[in-house]
Structures are given as structure tokens and as C-alpha cells.
Write a protein that holds these residues in place. Structure first.
Motif, PDB file in Angstrom:
ATOM      1  N   UNK B 123       0.813  -1.219   0.000  1.00  0.00           N
ATOM      2  CA  UNK B 123       0.000   0.000   0.000  1.00  0.00           C
ATOM      3  C   UNK B 123       0.847   1.269   0.000  1.00  0.00           C
ATOM      4  N   UNK B 126       1.663   1.399  -3.940  1.00  0.00           N
ATOM      5  CA  UNK B 126       0.612   1.213  -4.937  1.00  0.00           C
ATOM      6  C   UNK B 126      -0.772   1.494  -4.351  1.00  0.00           C
ATOM      7  N   UNK B 127      -1.712   1.778  -5.254  1.00  0.00           N
ATOM      8  CA  UNK B 127      -3.121   1.692  -4.874  1.00  0.00           C
ATOM      9  C   UNK B 127      -3.446   0.206  -4.775  1.00  0.00           C
ATOM     10  N   UNK B 128      -4.031  -0.223  -3.659  1.00  0.00           N
ATOM     11  CA  UNK B 128      -4.410  -1.630  -3.521  1.00  0.00           C
ATOM     12  C   UNK B 128      -5.926  -1.727  -3.359  1.00  0.00           C
ATOM     13  N   UNK B 151      -7.256   0.369  -0.155  1.00  0.00           N
ATOM     14  CA  UNK B 151      -7.520   1.742  -0.581  1.00  0.00           C
ATOM     15  C   UNK B 151      -8.903   1.849  -1.210  1.00  0.00           C
ATOM     16  N   UNK B 152      -9.387   0.738  -1.738  1.00  0.00           N
ATOM     17  CA  UNK B 152     -10.654   0.766  -2.465  1.00  0.00           C
ATOM     18  C   UNK B 152     -11.227  -0.650  -2.460  1.00  0.00           C
ATOM     19  N   UNK B 153     -12.544  -0.743  -2.446  1.00  0.00           N
ATOM     20  CA  UNK B 153     -13.206  -2.050  -2.457  1.00  0.00           C
ATOM     21  C   UNK B 153     -13.995  -2.160  -3.761  1.00  0.00           C
ATOM     22  N   UNK B 176     -10.258   3.074 -11.269  1.00  0.00           N
ATOM     23  CA  UNK B 176      -9.052   3.512 -10.555  1.00  0.00           C
ATOM     24  C   UNK B 176      -8.280   4.566 -11.352  1.00  0.00           C
ATOM     25  N   UNK B 177      -8.690   4.802 -12.586  1.00  0.00           N
ATOM     26  CA  UNK B 177      -8.105   5.879 -13.379  1.00  0.00           C
ATOM     27  C   UNK B 177      -6.774   5.539 -14.009  1.00  0.00           C
TER      28      UNK B 177
END
Lengths: 242, 242
Positions: B123, B126-128, B151-153, B176-177
């Protein structure tokens, strides 16, 4: 009346508006503009640009909502508004890389002083999630930047609508697996809370009198009545018995 | 060939399969069954029930995928499978509340020993995010239970599809872009990784030889080739230079 009685013990999840409610977009955008000035020598009235940029946001969403333009996420809308504003602020010399970096200032907004501590406290008892018109990537990057401890990142982008469309609020309750009345919408904006109410959610009003700057505009509450009113997120935790 | 060269420096986000990859569903479901036995006196062959329950999962998703049944989230599919299995395991006496509680055992799965430490490490760079067929509520509750620092579900539920449908992987990159080749899918299952590859994502294979128990089945890799192979999440972090 008893049907509508608020009992904090029934709440399972809190969903939060972001811009203005959790983060101080105005100070943050001004600071990013000043950084750009320091690095490039480009000068502009950054407070006025921040206000104009934000003022373009509701009309832009309305165009997407009405179908006048194809649905576009907030990164896209922010960029369209910014490009329209640059001539007025004498910033047409900005390179593509500088425009893109400034547009992503919205991914790097700073929290209000109580936000992180309040969220950490609320997270112990409740599921806490974003429920923003901001796109998922923006919200994820902001959470990493500002250390916002979300359990979940929900955005109107997921269903390509915008608040206050009732489907956005209902989507949040449904994805979190709770009945609508078990979900408390937290926002600094009465219009957002009224949307949540119409969709069957509970509401917490946390006014942020400095959102538009010292002495700046505050959205009037009118005759709206909300389930909880709290001065900040720590007071909200207290009000919910955490 | 050079087009397909893997460079860890290009990766921005890691998306994780959950059941078997991050959490040990089998031991956790068995433990929940044993708890139920201790509390109620109901006896059953819990390891066999756990295996049969999980074995019902792919066929159930296939029925939803093919349109044979209306799209149903995993909580719903798990419950249908469970209700079908109870007679075979002598558990028809279970009350509705007990069935519901057992069905939610999938919200309370324990991580593999390396999962939390490895994710915390990853984390930082990276975005996880999750990228599971499990529904959002299940993933959020599991993260709170197991302290998984997402970071996101993200879930296939968001678009009412199931992996390995390419749209699920593409949805993750889009929300996530990031470009698809900036996203690394992490899974213990070659079939999931092949789906991610077909959708244009990068892939990391983390075998979990104990997923189906000591000496249990392991999905064959066949002639698949993945960008990274690592023994656990700490080794994955090392392989990615974190």
C-alpha cells in the motif's frame, strides 16, 4: 411520528459527502495555485479562480444529468471548466502537463482539522464510506493523500448519475448491504441531505462555515430538519454515542 | 516481445482476488461450523460442507452469468447453495437466524498469515484494491474483521457481472483511473489471471497450496505465463521492488 423517530442504535453505516464536508477544497486549490505560481512565475487571482472553478461544478453536472452532454466523471468536468476559465485568469500559457496537474489538485485536497480523528473514531462503531460525486480515482487518491480511513469508496460514478439523484443514495445502502434507514448521510450541504432524505436515508448536518472562505456563502438550511446536527466529526461521534 | 516486457515501474495499482488468495476460506468456514456445533449441539462434517459449499460457487455463478437465473450477488448465491446442502449434512434443523449467521461466515474469513503485513507494505507504493466476485458488503465487513487495509473495495457486483468476464477487470482499471497495463491482478487461480490477461491487465500469480486443505486440489497452471510469480505477499512486495 414514532415511525420517523431517530435512534442512533439503528445506524450501521455512515456515508459522507466529500467536497466541503470532509475536505477544505477552497484553501487546498488556492495553495496548489500558489505552488504553481512559485514554480512557473505564472500569476493569477487564485482565490477567485478556486471560487469560479467550484461555481462551474453544479451547472456542469446539470448538463450531464439532463443528457445535454454525455455522462462525464468529475475529473472530466473539472477539466472542461478549468479550460474555459484559463483565458479569464490570464493563464492560457499553461502547458498541458500543468493543466493536468492543476486539475488533479482535486485529488490532493486537505481535510478539515477534525476530519481524520473523527473518522477514525466513527470507524470503530460504523462502516464509513464516501458517497461523493467525485470519481473513484479522485477519492482513492485523496484518501491516500489525506489519510482518510474509509472502509469503502463509493461514488456516483459507479452508476453514472450525480447526487441528489435518489438512485445514488439507494445504491450506497444496497451495496453496503443495509436498509436505507440504517444508513446516515453526512454532509455540509442541506440540498444533499434533502436528497438523501427523499431516498430514505437518515441525515446528519455538519455545517462548514469556512467552506467558501472567511465570511463566505453558506447554503441556507431553510425549513429542512435533519436527524443529527453536529459542529464537526468529533461532535458527530459524540452525538452517535461513540 | 518488447511490447510485452514487464516493468514493475509501470504498475500503479494492484487488484486482488480474495477467496483463497487473500483469505483462507476453508479453515475459516470450518471454524465457524465448529463454533455453531459448540453453541447448538448440531453436528456435521464441516470440512466436507466447506468443500461442497465452495464447489457450488462456480456453477451458481455460471447460472447467473448465462442468464439462466437473474443476476444475484454472492451472499445470495452462497445462501442458495447452503440451503441445498443442509439436508445432505443433517442440518435441516438450523433456524433461519443460524442459517443467516453461517451464510455470513464468508464475511468473517481470516487472512493468510502474510496477507495483512504484505498488503500494508504494498500500500505504501501502490493503490491496492479488492477485485472479487464477492459482493461489496461482504468485502467491507471482511476488511473490518481481518484488518485488510484496502484503498478501495471493488467488486464484480458493481457491474452485475462475474470474473472472468473481461468487463470486470476493465471496470477496475477504469474506476481507478489507470491504463489496463498499469494494473496488476493478483490471484492464486490461473483462470482468474488468464481472464485479467485477456482484458489487458498485468498478472501476479501467488499460489496458495493450502487453499483446499493439506494435500488438497490446486488449480493447474498449464501453459499460462504470468508477469510475476511470488510465494506470498511479502515476496510479491520484494518482487515489485517495495
Amino acid at each position: 411520528m414514532s415511525d420517523n423517530h431517530f435512534d442512533a442504535g439503528e445506524i450501521k453505516a455512515l456515508v459522507f459527502d466529500i467536497f466541503g464536508t470532509v475536505v477544505d477544497w477552497r484553501s487546498s486549490v488556492i495553495r496548489e495555485g500558489q505552488k504553481l505560481s512559485a514554480q512557473t512565475g505564472l500569476q493569477a487571482d487564485w482565490p477567485a479562480l478556486a471560487d469560479a472553478w467550484r461555481a462551474g461544478y453544479q451547472p456542469a453536472m446539470q448538463r450531464a444529468r439532463s443528457g445535454e452532454i454525455a455522462w462525464t466523471n468529475i475529473d472530466g468536468l473539472h477539466r472542461v471548466i478549468l479550460d474555459e476559465l484559463l483565458p479569464r485568469f490570464g493563464l492560457t500559457e499553461m502547458t498541458e502537463a500543468q493543466r493536468d496537474h492543476l486539475n488533479r489538485a482535486w485529488h490532493r485536497l486537505d481535510p478539515w482539522p477534525d476530519s481524520v480523528a473523527g473518522l477514525r473514531r466513527l470507524k470503530k462503531r460504523f462502516v464509513i464510506s464516501t458517497l461523493s460525486n467525485g470519481n473513484v480515482a479522485l477519492l482513492v487518491n485523496m484518501a491516500k493523500h489525506a489519510r482518510l480511513p474509509w472502509d469503502c469508496v463509493l461514488s456516483a460514478e459507479i452508476i453514472q448519475k450525480y447526487k441528489p439523484d435518489p438512485e445514488v443514495y439507494q445504491m450506497a445502502a444496497s451495496l453496503l448491504g443495509f436498509a436505507r434507514e440504517q444508513v446516515l448521510m453526512v454532509a455540509a450541504h442541506p440540498s444533499d441531505l434533502r436528497g438523501a432524505q427523499r431516498a430514505g436515508l437518515r441525515t446528519a448536518y455538519v455545517p462548514r462555515p469556512l467552506e467558501h472562505g472567511q465570511g463566505g456563502w453558506v447554503e441556507p438550511v431553510g425549513d429542512a430538519v435533519f436527524d443529527v446536527v453536529a459542529a464537526d466529526f468529533n461532535a458527530l461521534a459524540l452525538a452517535l454515542g461513540v
